[in-house]
Design a protein around this motif. Sequence first.
Motif, short mmCIF file in Angstrom:
data_model
loop_
_atom_site.label_atom_id
_atom_site.label_comp_id
_atom_site.label_asym_id
_atom_site.label_seq_id
_atom_site.Cartn_x
_atom_site.Cartn_y
_atom_site.Cartn_z
N GLN A 762 13.26 2.49 -4.10
CA GLN A 762 13.60 1.27 -3.38
C GLN A 762 12.62 0.14 -3.69
O GLN A 762 13.00 -1.03 -3.78
N THR A 770 14.58 -6.89 -2.13
CA THR A 770 13.66 -5.75 -2.24
C THR A 770 12.39 -5.93 -1.42
O THR A 770 11.94 -5.00 -0.75
N GLU A 773 13.01 -5.03 2.07
CA GLU A 773 13.15 -3.58 2.23
C GLU A 773 11.80 -2.90 2.21
O GLU A 773 11.54 -1.97 2.99
#
Length: 879
Positions: A762, A770, A773
Motif C-alpha cells: 500500500q 497513497t 492511506e
Amino acid sequence: MRTEDPRPIRLKDYTPPAFKVDEVRLEIELDPADTRVRSQLKMRRNAGTGPLVLDGEKLKLHEVSIDGVKLGPNAYQADGEHLTILDLPEGPFTLETLTSCAPEDNTALTGLYLSSGIYCTQCEAEGFRRIAYSLDRPDAMSVFTTRIVADAKAAPVLLSNGNPVAQGKLADGRHFAEWHDPFPKPTYLFALVAGDLVHVEDKFRTLSGREVTLRIFVERGNEDRCGYAMEALKRAMKWDEEAFGREYDLDIFMIVAVSAFNMGAMENKGLNVFNDKYILARPDTATDADYAAIEAIIAHEYFHNWTGNRITCRDWFQLCLKEGLTVFRDQEFTSDMRSRPVKRISDVRLLRAHQFTEDGGPLAHPVRPDSYIEINNFYTATVYEKGAELCRMIHTLAGPKRFRKGMDLYFERHDGEAATVENFLDALADGAKLDLAQFKRWYSQSGTPEVLASGRYDAARKTYTLKLSQVCAPTPGQPVKEPYHIPIALGLVGPDGRDIKLQLDGEEKPGATTRVLSLTEREATWRFRNVADKPVPSLLRGFTAPVKLSTNLKERDLVFLMAHDSDSFNRWEAAQRYATGLLIAMVDAQKKGGAPRKGTAFAETIRKLLVSKKTDPDFAAQMIVLPSEQTLAQAIGKDVDVDAIHAAREGLRASIAAQLKDELLAAYHALAIDGPYSPDAAHAGKRALRNACLAYLAVGPGPEGVELAAAQFAQADNMTDEIAALSVLAHIDCPERVAALEKFYARWKDNHLVMDKWLSIQAMSALPGTLGEVKRLTGHPAFTMRNPNKVRALITAFATMNQLRFHSADGKGYEFVADKVLELDALNPQVAARLLGAFKSWRQFEPKRRNAMARQLKRVAAGERLSRDVYEIASKTLG
C-alpha cells in the motif's frame, strides 16, 4: 537544536587501548525492570600512564571494586558515558562492577532489551556499554565466560556465546546457565538471548570430521518455518570449507530469530541473532525473494565467523574489512547456489540504486571513512556493497587461484587479531603476487569514477583502437582525486554476433575472447590486431569495477549487444542503457510537446525472449523489466521531474504491452507450474518471468490484465504469486484492488511478517491517495513505531520506493516523513537516521521540490534534543 555540536571521531587520532582485558566474567540476573550485571574484568596496562576509562551508558552503578576491595565514592568518577578510575595497581588486576539496567524500557534496541517477552542483545557497534562498563572497542579482545540467571518459567532458555559448560536450578524458582567462549572477541560480538523459545536441531560434520550441533531458536509456533534456514546454513558451512578452507570451530552453532531488531542479523560468535523475517519461511507465507534473502543472510552471518569474528577490525573505520569482504563472500556463495548472471545483475542494481546515489550526494564517504560522529550511520551501501566490489576487483585482477592464496595468507597471519585494511591488502598482495599500491586509493577516495570509452576501427589495417580515460567528480572534503586502478573486462563482438579472439599489439597470436585491461592512468590506449571486420565493443563485462561507463556506442550498437553479447550481464546492461536513453528522450519529448516513441526495438527483444526455449527464465525476467523511476532520476541527475518520469515509464510499458499482448499472454500461461511449490532457482525463475508478464498485461489495453491479476490472487497456492498479483492490483483504482487488500488482511492479520508485505504494497502504490492511506495505516493495529520492521515496511517503503508520491509537488510527503523522523528519534535513533536518508538526493530535483525538501531537512536539524545519529545525517545532507 543541540546546545553543543558533537565532536567527530577521526581515523588519524587512533591510539591502541591503554589497557588489555584478558578475561571477562559476567553474571547477569535478568529482570524486565531491574537486570543486575556483575562484571569481572581481568586487566593489565597496555600503554601509557593515565587513568582507566571505561565506557558505559544508561547504567545505574552500585559497586566498584579492585582485586576484591570495594572502592569508596571518591575513588572513581561516573558520568553518563564513562567510569574513570585514577589509582590502579601496577601489575595485573581484577576490576569488578555491579550495575543495573531496565531492558523493558530500551526502545532503541541496542544493548539488552525485551522483544515480545524475549531478552535479546544487540552490541554492534557500541551496545555493550549499555550492559556493563567495559572497553567497548573492537581492538579490546577478551575470553568471555557468562552466567545467566532468570525466572525458569519466564525464560526457560538461556543462551550466550561459545559452548555450554554448566546449568542448574536455584531454590527461588530461578535457574542458571553458564557459557564459555574460548576464542577472544571484542565486546561488540557478545550476545545473550533468554526467553520462552523452542528450537529445531540438526548436525553438521566438518571437513576434519568434527560433529557440530546446529540449533535455530524461535518463538513457539514457528518451528515449521525453520527448515529452509537450516538447510541454507549447512550449505553455507560446506561451501566455506570448499571455497575458502574455513571450518567451524565451536561445538555448537546457534541462531535465534526475534521480531524486533534494528538490523537484518548479527554475527555474534556462535550465537547469531536474526530479524525473524530472514529465518521464517513457508511457501504460503514467504516469497521467492524471501527464500533467496534467507539463504544469503544466513550465509553472510555464518561467513563472519572468520571474516569478522576470528579476524575482527581494529577500529570502526575498518568496518569495510569485515563487511565488504563478507558481502563479497556471500555474493559468491549465492552465485554458486543460483544463477551467477542473475545474481550479478541483482547486486549491480542494488549498488547503483543505493551506493551510486550515496556517492553522488552530500553523504558521500570513502569505503574506509576518515571521520564520523555516530558510527551507526556508517553501516552504509558504500561500506557494504562498494566494499564488496573492491574485493571483487582484487579477485578479478588476481584470478581465483591467486586470490585464494592471498586469502589463505590473510587468515594465517591475522587469526585472533583485530586487523586493518592495510593488513588485508598486504596479505592479498603477498599471497597473490599482486601490486596493490595504487589500488589502495579505492579505500580512501569517495565518489564513483566515470570511465569514458571510445573506439575506432581501421579497416585498412584491420585494427581496433580503444581509448579509455577516467575522471571522478569532487565529493565533500575531496575536491581532487588521484587516478584509480580500474580493471575493465573487454570483448569485441563481430558482425556475425560471435566474439573475436583478442590480440594486442606486441602479442604473437590471438588469445581469449575476454581480456581484463588495467586502467591506471587518467588516459590509456590499447590497439587490437587482426580484427577482420568492424566490431562492437562489449565493455566492463561482468561489471568488473564500480564505475559509470560512458561510450560512443550508438543505439543500433546497443540493440546488437542486446541480441548477441555472450556476456549475460552486458546483454542486460545494453537493454537497460537502451531503455534508459529511450525513456529520457520520452521525458524530454513531453516537455517539448513531441510525440512519444513506441520502443519497438526493446519490444522486439522482449518478444524474442518470450518465445525462446533456451533463455533462462530468471534472466529473461531481468531483461524485460524497464529501468526503475529512481534509476531514471539518477540518470537525469538534475531538475528531476518525477511526474514526467512516471508518465514516460508508464507510457512505454503500455506501448510494449500493446505490441506484445499475444506473446505476453502465451508466456504467462505457459510458465504456470504444476505441482508443489519449490523455492529452487529454476522454479523461482519461471515465477519471476510469469509475474513480469502479468505486470505488463495489467497496463495493457482491455480488462484482461486486471482479470488475470484478480484470478491469480484468488487461486495462488504460494506467497510469491499471491503477493505479485496483489502488487499489480495495488496500482490500479478498481474494485478488485479493494477486495484483494481486505481479503489479504483477513487471511494474514495474525502473521506479522506477512502483514509487513501488506503495509509495503500500500505504501508503494502509485495511486493519488497513497499518502493519506499511509497516514491512516500508522494508526492501524498492524503497525507500531516501536518495531523497526513495521517502520521499514510502511514509512521507509513510502519514502524510498515510491518516488512519485513521496516527491508529490505539494511537499506533503516530505513533511510527513520529517514528522516521523522526529518522532522516531526519541524512540530509536538508528532507525530515525536511516529514514532521514530518504532526503539525501534532494539537490537533484526541480526547484519547487528541492526547496520543499530543504525546508524539512532544516526543520529536522533544528529539533530539540536531537540524537547524534539524526544530527549527523541532517547536517551533512544540508551541507
